[in-house]
Design a protein around this motif. Structure first.
Motif, mmCIF file in Angstrom:
data_model
loop_
_atom_site.group_PDB
_atom_site.id
_atom_site.type_symbol
_atom_site.label_atom_id
_atom_site.label_comp_id
_atom_site.label_asym_id
_atom_site.label_seq_id
_atom_site.Cartn_x
_atom_site.Cartn_y
_atom_site.Cartn_z
ATOM 1 N N GLN A 266 38.235 52.084 31.123
ATOM 2 C CA GLN A 266 38.808 50.812 31.552
ATOM 3 C C GLN A 266 38.878 50.695 33.070
ATOM 4 O OE1 GLN A 266 39.189 48.494 29.324
ATOM 5 N NE2 GLN A 266 38.663 49.963 27.724
ATOM 6 N N SER A 267 38.593 51.791 33.773
ATOM 7 C CA SER A 267 38.534 51.715 35.232
ATOM 8 C C SER A 267 37.200 51.146 35.693
ATOM 9 C CB SER A 267 38.767 53.090 35.856
ATOM 10 O OG SER A 267 37.793 54.020 35.419
ATOM 11 N N GLY A 268 36.290 50.870 34.745
ATOM 12 C CA GLY A 268 35.040 50.187 35.060
ATOM 13 C C GLY A 268 34.110 51.013 35.912
ATOM 14 N N ILE A 269 33.916 50.599 37.134
ATOM 15 C CA ILE A 269 32.945 51.211 38.032
ATOM 16 C C ILE A 269 33.319 52.648 38.400
ATOM 17 C CG2 ILE A 269 33.947 50.580 40.288
ATOM 18 C CD1 ILE A 269 31.098 49.492 40.980
ATOM 19 N N TRP A 270 34.577 53.037 38.141
ATOM 20 C CA TRP A 270 35.054 54.390 38.459
ATOM 21 C C TRP A 270 35.131 55.276 37.227
ATOM 22 C CZ3 TRP A 270 34.617 54.807 43.382
ATOM 23 C CH2 TRP A 270 34.871 53.714 44.213
ATOM 24 N N THR A 271 34.463 54.920 36.155
ATOM 25 C CA THR A 271 34.591 55.655 34.891
ATOM 26 C C THR A 271 34.290 57.146 35.040
ATOM 27 O OG1 THR A 271 34.135 53.716 33.511
ATOM 28 C CG2 THR A 271 33.667 55.874 32.561
ATOM 29 N N ILE A 272 33.157 57.490 35.628
ATOM 30 C CA ILE A 272 32.776 58.903 35.736
ATOM 31 C C ILE A 272 33.710 59.671 36.668
ATOM 32 C CG2 ILE A 272 30.950 60.500 36.462
ATOM 33 C CD1 ILE A 272 28.916 58.503 35.390
ATOM 34 N N PRO A 273 33.992 59.187 37.898
ATOM 35 C CA PRO A 273 34.965 59.902 38.727
ATOM 36 C C PRO A 273 36.338 60.013 38.077
ATOM 37 C CG PRO A 273 33.718 58.351 40.057
ATOM 38 C CD PRO A 273 33.364 58.069 38.622
ATOM 39 N N ALA A 274 36.751 58.975 37.351
ATOM 40 C CA ALA A 274 38.050 59.024 36.671
ATOM 41 C C ALA A 274 38.064 60.122 35.620
ATOM 42 C CB ALA A 274 38.368 57.671 36.041
ATOM 43 N N PHE A 275 36.964 60.255 34.864
ATOM 44 C CA PHE A 275 36.883 61.293 33.848
ATOM 45 C C PHE A 275 36.925 62.688 34.477
ATOM 46 C CE2 PHE A 275 34.184 64.253 31.431
ATOM 47 C CZ PHE A 275 34.927 64.335 30.267
ATOM 48 N N VAL A 276 36.143 62.886 35.533
ATOM 49 C CA VAL A 276 36.123 64.198 36.194
ATOM 50 C C VAL A 276 37.504 64.552 36.745
ATOM 51 C CG1 VAL A 276 35.111 65.560 38.073
ATOM 52 C CG2 VAL A 276 33.672 64.000 36.739
ATOM 53 N N SER A 277 38.216 63.531 37.240
ATOM 54 C CA SER A 277 39.538 63.794 37.821
ATOM 55 C C SER A 277 40.542 64.289 36.784
ATOM 56 C CB SER A 277 40.078 62.528 38.485
ATOM 57 O OG SER A 277 40.523 61.579 37.529
#
Length: 545
Positions: A266-277
């Motif tokens: 749901q963070s959209g454009i930040w999906t991958i960095p959000a997952f890694v975080s």
């Protein structure tokens, strides 16, 4: 070129001005907005500021603060102007982003740069951006709550200005309740408390009993006064509405516990960095502030778990999760900015190249995709298409260039600029999808019919969008108390097209002559946003002899 830390809030305000404010009138009102806008209209036209209504019927499902703000804005700029009704959402979203920056910088003591990263991520996260451009309640509740958390954090940590911090915390927490009841208390505030107690602990409270009492009194006062007015002013209706809402939470849109496990998307454009975080074993030895990272991580997971316990689940209910998630993602971005230039392990570098490479590719392909999809409907919109195409092409090539040089900070800010460009230059292109040849405004016809001798009725208050399209209040045949047929033998009736069969059966002692159906959908039937409940059919109804 380095920018001084003192200018960071101005950078955030500039980003918010580009993200939340332009072209607020492009999208037509959705069902949630229509409820709010109808209530705001009746506040202005019928003075129903406390005992709120929608087309004359009590509307007590949500507290009125966001609707008050929408009504005030519409009163200044015009009730028919969608941008005016949505303007308070854009303003409160900017406040949310600024509170995020201050919480990171002043309370968690993160670096100014990381605080800027966190706030920029928050502003450009999908559901934050969506809510900040829509006249709905959620963004108000969570923005006010984050303000309450900001002052409560200081109240917990220091005895300096304890009465001021307690009063302001109580004020903002109370305003959150006045926006959408206890939703943010459960989804944002309670997870914050869990994370705070887990990581920072609670200090002795002996010398804070009086200011804490003040906090509680302000919170309870703001949270309860409207409910008390409703209870003593219209108790029976309030009870019916409360039962309906309780049933809905338990039985409507029920989903399994794991429904929210993909929350980071749901963070959209930040999906991958959000997952890694969220990968604590990986980041715990790499972040600059481990304690603060643990706090944001626990805050995020606690919010997801608590929301997962509620039977009713919708993607938009994840909005409060994006607030701590943006903070959590900033730890990963800060690490990349600091260390990516020397990283050699492909397991670390590949997700970064993949994520930002996809965004850069999308940016470059925007002109081609836009022309392919919209070429037949770009009349009057070519200037926006050309400007957007030039902007995204430049941004895409620069992203690839700096990504190759491993200058992640510049890539990060190019993502922010790309998002701003899509909103400021791309949103007008949405009008290219407004190609419904059957579109017709219902409000002018309603205004004409109300001036005639024959009375005009709406069948039922079942479609907020249709009620909004009416342009003003129209009496209904069926309300919460049941069907009430008029004394007149002849009258006009507006009914949703999808309920024509129901009307024919209920009014079997009348002759129904269809005058015309007014399609309030701007898009065609092929569009997923096309709603049959926006089609209002006008009948001349006459009693059979």
């Amino acid at each position: 070129m380095k920018i001084s830390e003192k200018y960071y809030p101005y950078l955030l305000i500039a980003a918010c001005l580009l993200l939340f404010f332009p072209h607020l009138d492009v999208l037509y009102a959705n069902i949630m907005e229509a409820r709010n806008f109808n209530t705001a209209r009746e506040m202005l036209e019928h003075n129903n500021w406390v005992l709120t209504t929608m087309n004359g019927e009590a509307r007590y499902e949500k507290p009125p603060l966001p609707t008050w703000l929408a009504a005030i804005s519409a009163g200044v700029f015009g009730i028919t102007k969608l941008w005016a009704l949505r303007l308070p959402s854009a303003i409160i979203s900017t406040v949310l982003v600024l509170f995020s920056f201050s919480l990171s910088r002043k309370r968690l003591k993160l670096s100014a740069k990381q605080s800027l990263y966190a706030s920029m991520i928050l502003a450009t996260s999908f559901y934050i951006l969506f809510s900040g451009r829509n006249g709905t309640w959620d963004i108000f509740a969570h923005a006010f709550m984050l303000g309450g958390i900001y002052f409560l954090f200081q109240f917990f940590n220091t005895t300096v200005q304890k009465y001021r911090n307690a009063a302001l915390a109580g004020l903002f927490i109370g305003l959150s309740f006045m926006s959408k009841g206890p939703v943010s208390h459960f989804a944002l505030f309670l997870p914050f408390l869990i994370a705070y107690i887990w990581v920072f602990k609670l200090r002795t409270y002996k010398n804070r009993i009086s200011p804490f009492t003040l906090l509680l009194l302000i919170t309870l006062g703001l949270s309860s006064w409207w409910a008390l007015v409703i209870y003593f002013g219209d108790a029976d209706t309030a009870a019916v509405i409360a039962d309906k809402e309780t049933t809905a939470w338990a039985n409507r849109n029920t989903r399994p516990f794991y429904y929210y496990w993909s929350f980071f998307t749901q963070s959209g454009i930040w999906t991958i960095p959000a997952f890694v975080s969220l990968l604590y074993p990986y980041l715990k030895t790499r972040v600059a502030n481990l304690k603060a990272y643990r706090f944001s991580l626990i805050w995020t997971f606690a919010a997801v778990v608590l929301l997962s316990c509620i039977p009713e689940k919708k993607s938009r209910y994840l909005l409060p999760v994006l607030i701590p998630l943006a903070l959590n993602t900033s730890f990963y971005i800060e690490y990349l900015v600091r260390r990516f230039s020397v990283l050699k392990d492909k397991r670390e570098t590949f997700p970064v190249f993949f994520n930002f490479g996809i965004i850069a590719t999308v940016a470059i392909l925007v002109p081609v995709a836009g022309f392919f999809l919209l070429q037949d409907n770009l009349k009057g919109l070519w200037i926006w298409y050309v400007l957007l195409s030039l902007a995204t092409l430049i941004i895409g090539f620069l992203m690839f260039r700096f990504l190759a040089k491993r200058k992640i900070e510049r890539v990060f800010f190019l993502v922010i600029i790309f998002t701003c460009a899509v909103v400021t230059l791309g949103f007008p292109l949405v009008r290219a999808s407004y190609t419904n040849e059957d579109y017709a405004k219902l409000a002018p016809k309603v205004a004409t019919l109300l001036e005639e001798e024959l009375p005009l009725y709406l069948f039922e208050n079942s479609s907020p969008e249709l009620i909004w399209d009416l342009g003003q209040r129209v009496p209904v045949l069926r309300d919460r108390e049941g069907l009430k047929l008029p004394e007149n033998d002849r009258f006009y009736l507006i009914v949703e097209q999808e309920r024509e069969a129901e009307i024919t059966e209920l009014l079997n002692t009348y002759n129904l002559e269809l005058m015309r159906c007014y399609d309030g959908n701007i898009t065609t039937k092929a569009d997923r946003n096309y709603k049959t409940r926006r089609i209002g059919c006008l009948y001349l109804v006459e009693a059979k002899n």
